[in-house]
Design a protein around this motif. Sequence first.
Motif, PDB file in Angstrom:
ATOM      1  N   ILE A 180       8.019 -12.020  -0.765  1.00 48.62           N
ATOM      2  CA  ILE A 180       8.683 -10.837  -0.345  1.00 48.62           C
ATOM      3  C   ILE A 180       9.370 -11.126   0.793  1.00 48.62           C
ATOM      4  N   ASN A 181      10.744 -10.971   0.966  1.00 48.97           N
ATOM      5  CA  ASN A 181      11.570 -11.538   2.232  1.00 48.97           C
ATOM      6  C   ASN A 181      12.163 -10.374   2.934  1.00 48.97           C
ATOM      7  N   ILE A 182      11.934  -9.245   2.399  1.00 49.26           N
ATOM      8  CA  ILE A 182      12.464  -8.094   3.104  1.00 49.26           C
ATOM      9  C   ILE A 182      11.632  -6.963   3.042  1.00 49.26           C
ATOM     10  N   CYS A 183      11.457  -6.440   4.462  1.00 55.70           N
ATOM     11  CA  CYS A 183      10.721  -5.276   4.709  1.00 55.70           C
ATOM     12  C   CYS A 183      11.363  -4.045   5.254  1.00 55.70           C
ATOM     13  N   ARG A 184      11.376  -2.874   4.573  1.00 53.51           N
ATOM     14  CA  ARG A 184      11.978  -1.864   5.277  1.00 53.51           C
ATOM     15  C   ARG A 184      10.989  -1.156   5.980  1.00 53.51           C
ATOM     16  N   ARG A 185      11.551  -0.800   7.339  1.00 56.78           N
ATOM     17  CA  ARG A 185      10.585  -0.045   8.504  1.00 56.78           C
ATOM     18  C   ARG A 185      11.087   1.060   8.612  1.00 56.78           C
ATOM     19  N   LYS A 186      10.046   2.060   8.526  1.00 56.27           N
ATOM     20  CA  LYS A 186      10.524   3.377   8.657  1.00 56.27           C
ATOM     21  C   LYS A 186       9.663   4.186   9.919  1.00 56.27           C
ATOM     22  N   VAL A 187      10.504   4.820  10.954  1.00 52.83           N
ATOM     23  CA  VAL A 187       9.682   4.966  12.115  1.00 52.83           C
ATOM     24  C   VAL A 187       9.411   6.598  12.087  1.00 52.83           C
ATOM     25  N   HIS A 188       8.450   7.131  12.345  1.00 50.48           N
ATOM     26  CA  HIS A 188       7.997   8.378  12.551  1.00 50.48           C
ATOM     27  C   HIS A 188       6.963   8.590  13.905  1.00 50.48           C
ATOM     28  N   GLU A 189       5.615   9.310  13.449  1.00 51.04           N
ATOM     29  CA  GLU A 189       4.908   9.215  14.256  1.00 51.04           C
ATOM     30  C   GLU A 189       4.114   7.966  14.474  1.00 51.04           C
ATOM     31  N   TRP A 190       4.146   7.077  13.414  1.00 53.95           N
ATOM     32  CA  TRP A 190       3.860   5.634  13.401  1.00 53.95           C
ATOM     33  C   TRP A 190       4.906   4.819  12.522  1.00 53.95           C
ATOM     34  N   ILE A 191       4.681   3.615  12.423  1.00 56.57           N
ATOM     35  CA  ILE A 191       5.776   2.687  11.887  1.00 56.57           C
ATOM     36  C   ILE A 191       5.324   2.348  10.388  1.00 56.57           C
ATOM     37  N   THR A 192       5.978   2.624   9.298  1.00 54.80           N
ATOM     38  CA  THR A 192       5.510   2.367   7.896  1.00 54.80           C
ATOM     39  C   THR A 192       6.607   1.183   7.373  1.00 54.80           C
ATOM     40  N   GLY A 193       5.855   0.416   6.881  1.00 55.47           N
ATOM     41  CA  GLY A 193       6.820  -0.887   6.109  1.00 55.47           C
ATOM     42  C   GLY A 193       6.698  -0.774   4.677  1.00 55.47           C
ATOM     43  N   TYR A 194       7.791  -0.720   4.129  1.00 53.66           N
ATOM     44  CA  TYR A 194       7.919  -0.943   2.631  1.00 53.66           C
ATOM     45  C   TYR A 194       8.332  -2.433   1.999  1.00 53.66           C
ATOM     46  N   ARG A 218       2.632  -0.093   4.041  1.00 56.76           N
ATOM     47  CA  ARG A 218       1.510  -0.313   5.039  1.00 56.76           C
ATOM     48  C   ARG A 218       1.943   0.563   6.106  1.00 56.76           C
ATOM     49  N   LYS A 219       0.799   1.015   6.808  1.00 56.52           N
ATOM     50  CA  LYS A 219       0.954   1.477   8.205  1.00 56.52           C
ATOM     51  C   LYS A 219       1.048   0.656   9.042  1.00 56.52           C
ATOM     52  N   GLY A 220       1.850   0.720  10.356  1.00 59.62           N
ATOM     53  CA  GLY A 220       1.965  -0.321  11.405  1.00 59.62           C
ATOM     54  C   GLY A 220       1.754   0.553  12.593  1.00 59.62           C
ATOM     55  N   PHE A 221       2.216  -0.196  13.655  1.00 59.57           N
ATOM     56  CA  PHE A 221       1.860   0.595  15.141  1.00 59.57           C
ATOM     57  C   PHE A 221       1.945   2.214  15.133  1.00 59.57           C
ATOM     58  N   PRO A 222       1.230   2.825  15.994  1.00 62.00           N
ATOM     59  CA  PRO A 222       0.048   2.430  16.767  1.00 62.00           C
ATOM     60  C   PRO A 222      -1.303   1.904  15.918  1.00 62.00           C
ATOM     61  N   HIS A 223      -1.180   2.133  14.480  1.00 56.26           N
ATOM     62  CA  HIS A 223      -2.294   1.585  13.854  1.00 56.26           C
ATOM     63  C   HIS A 223      -2.500   0.243  13.558  1.00 56.26           C
ATOM     64  N   LEU A 224      -3.861  -0.428  13.694  1.00 56.60           N
ATOM     65  CA  LEU A 224      -4.045  -1.860  13.309  1.00 56.60           C
ATOM     66  C   LEU A 224      -3.292  -2.461  12.154  1.00 56.60           C
ATOM     67  N   GLU A 225      -2.682  -3.579  11.991  1.00 56.10           N
ATOM     68  CA  GLU A 225      -1.909  -4.062  10.960  1.00 56.10           C
ATOM     69  C   GLU A 225      -3.099  -4.917  10.213  1.00 56.10           C
ATOM     70  N   ASP A 226      -3.196  -4.530   9.039  1.00 53.71           N
ATOM     71  CA  ASP A 226      -4.105  -5.324   8.066  1.00 53.71           C
ATOM     72  C   ASP A 226      -3.478  -5.595   6.864  1.00 53.71           C
ATOM     73  N   GLU A 227      -3.128  -7.002   6.405  1.00 57.18           N
ATOM     74  CA  GLU A 227      -2.459  -6.906   5.094  1.00 57.18           C
ATOM     75  C   GLU A 227      -3.298  -6.334   3.676  1.00 57.18           C
ATOM     76  N   THR A 228      -4.587  -6.282   3.890  1.00 57.14           N
ATOM     77  CA  THR A 228      -5.363  -5.958   2.942  1.00 57.14           C
ATOM     78  C   THR A 228      -5.436  -4.547   2.714  1.00 57.14           C
ATOM     79  N   LEU A 229      -4.858  -3.573   3.685  1.00 58.19           N
ATOM     80  CA  LEU A 229      -4.899  -2.233   3.537  1.00 58.19           C
ATOM     81  C   LEU A 229      -3.437  -1.738   3.287  1.00 58.19           C
ATOM     82  N   PHE A 230      -3.141  -1.446   1.935  1.00 58.71           N
ATOM     83  CA  PHE A 230      -1.885  -0.935   1.489  1.00 58.71           C
ATOM     84  C   PHE A 230      -2.011   0.331   0.713  1.00 58.71           C
ATOM     85  N   SER A 231      -0.896   0.908   0.592  1.00 58.93           N
ATOM     86  CA  SER A 231      -0.863   1.864  -0.820  1.00 58.93           C
ATOM     87  C   SER A 231       0.369   1.670  -1.714  1.00 58.93           C
ATOM     88  N   ILE A 232       0.298   1.982  -2.945  1.00 60.92           N
ATOM     89  CA  ILE A 232       1.401   1.761  -3.818  1.00 60.92           C
ATOM     90  C   ILE A 232       2.176   2.792  -3.814  1.00 60.92           C
TER      91      ILE A 232
END
Length: 635
Positions: free
Chosen positions: A338-352, A364-378
């Motif tokens: 996967i070469n493209i990540c769509r980032r959405k900014v709200h109270e935290w940053i979400t990557g699609y 996946r939830k990003g900053f300020p949450h800790l980033e972990d590739e194994t934690l994701f939602s479909i």
Amino acid sequence: MSNIISFPTTFPDEDFRSILYRYHLRSPHRSYLKNRKELLGKAYSTMVMYPENLIHVINGLGVSEEFIINLIDNHTFYPLFRPFVNKDLHNTITNVFYNSSGGLSMKIKTLENQFLSNSIRYCPTCLNDDYERFGEVYAHRTHQFSFLTVCPIHETKLVYSCSHCDIPFASSNANLMLTEPKCPNGHEINENTKEWMDTNKYEFLDDIKALMSYNTLTLNYVYQQLMVRLGNRGYIHFKGDTIFKKDLISDMVDYYGKEVLIELGLNVNELLRVMPSLFAPDDLRKHTIFYILLMRFLSGNTENFLKQDETYFFPLPFGNGPWVCNNRICPQYNQRVINICRRKVHEWITGYFTCNYCGMTYYRKGFPHLEDETLFSIETMGALFINQATKYINKGYTITQTAEFLRSNRTTVRKYLKLYKKENESNLLTINQNNGHKEILQGKLEVAVTDNNSKLELCKETVLEAISILGKRANRPQIRKYNIHRYDWGMKHDRTWMELHLPPKRKLPKMLNLESLDDEMYQLVSAAVDRLWENPPETKITKTSIFKTIPSFVQNRCYRFSEYLPRTIHLIERSLETDDQYLIRIFPKVVKWFKESRYKNLSLKLIQNRFKMYKKSSLTVIQWLEDQIDQINSS
């Protein structure tokens, strides 16, 4: 032409007020005011904390500007406040130092009040040492900081009056100060009371001295350094628009201790009260103590804060890729395709992240949450999953078997197959074999999680429940407020049913009949007043209370057409509750409180202290209260 003959030699850490007094001792004039005018060009009657109109000194003595700068930097308190003063105010203060006379004390009075003692103080040991070394005594600038109670060198208790006769060592306007280690009445100042000085005070004093040693510090630099360090330590929202002030203050209290902060002159409760104004660039000077303590909290001490360079940067959430595909049935599973990540900014940053091989999208939830590739939602399983599920079902496999083949579960498979039938299989997906990418050709491919019919039934039940609870008099706006979402859903998907069960709309006539308007409004208001008095609120019944219970158009008409509504307006006026009526009506609340309290006897004063509204009671109410109090106390 100036008559200034000489200027006294300044001593280390000498307060400017002491210099001014020693000039007076050397002058042939006995009048202190005259000597002030001679030196500064004006006869100041109040205490002169800072030099003003120093151009008069330059012209009179022929000294250089460096001499004046040394006088300001080493013998006044302005270097402590200068880093927190904006450029315009600094220029104004500097202009007063050199050219103007008067007004300077008012400009920085709020600054010095944070730090300085109300009385000029001395260290008895320093007095004797200075007298032996210089042949005279002087007031030390360091001794005037209010958080200090002892001399930081000798740990001797600082004093401001004689222990024998209680006479102050310096007058309130500083026109009388000590000239030897004796009080004005001749008593020896030989107190040698030793007190241990807390380490926090030593450190705070070191911070102040470090800050005062930098004569080129500006507000912009200090503010920038504060923001960089706050950002690096997680006290600024990643969008940069919010400082987590409450968390910062809480951490500072934990770091220093509340009692230590109070001893250093920082009131935590007051700080929380003015919290919204903290970190406003033009207001840093109002909370100098807080910012100096903050420098130590962020960097260990003020010296490190000013010398160590830090840069504040925000790492790119989720990195630069490529990212893995998490679809177990994808030929590129667990590969970084996967070469493209769509980032959405709200109270935290979400990557699609969407895989081009199987169409699956996860986030996946990003900053300020800790980033972990194994934690994701479909978000969607994608075209490959739906295509394979449809194929297995068409071949006669059960939902459970299909879920096993796809390494999924029954719920997920059922969810993605709900809208599709066997005859639509050929229209669902086409796999582009040339590039290995799966493309969705039919725009109707949507995943429906909620059964519309079930939700509609739930909405109808909610509307009927609202009508039952609110009563037959409830209007449509009131029913809608009961559950706005379900009301709007019902109106959108089955308006016929809603119109059948909802109360009819209140249609207003296009042309008002002003002759009958008063009768119509009177009936509406009268009904509202009756309902209000049947179940009165805890607050006083006012016009607002009445209008809240009736449609808004009634209030509008009462204001717009008041001259046509004499009966209605009179009804409203006589339905209002007076202060006396209100105080008598809520008296049972007072009685209930008293019976549940620890008090044994009820009194008027007790009632007025606990219920402030009774302080404005009329004589009639007071007499009534006294009768009630007597009955309660005698029962």
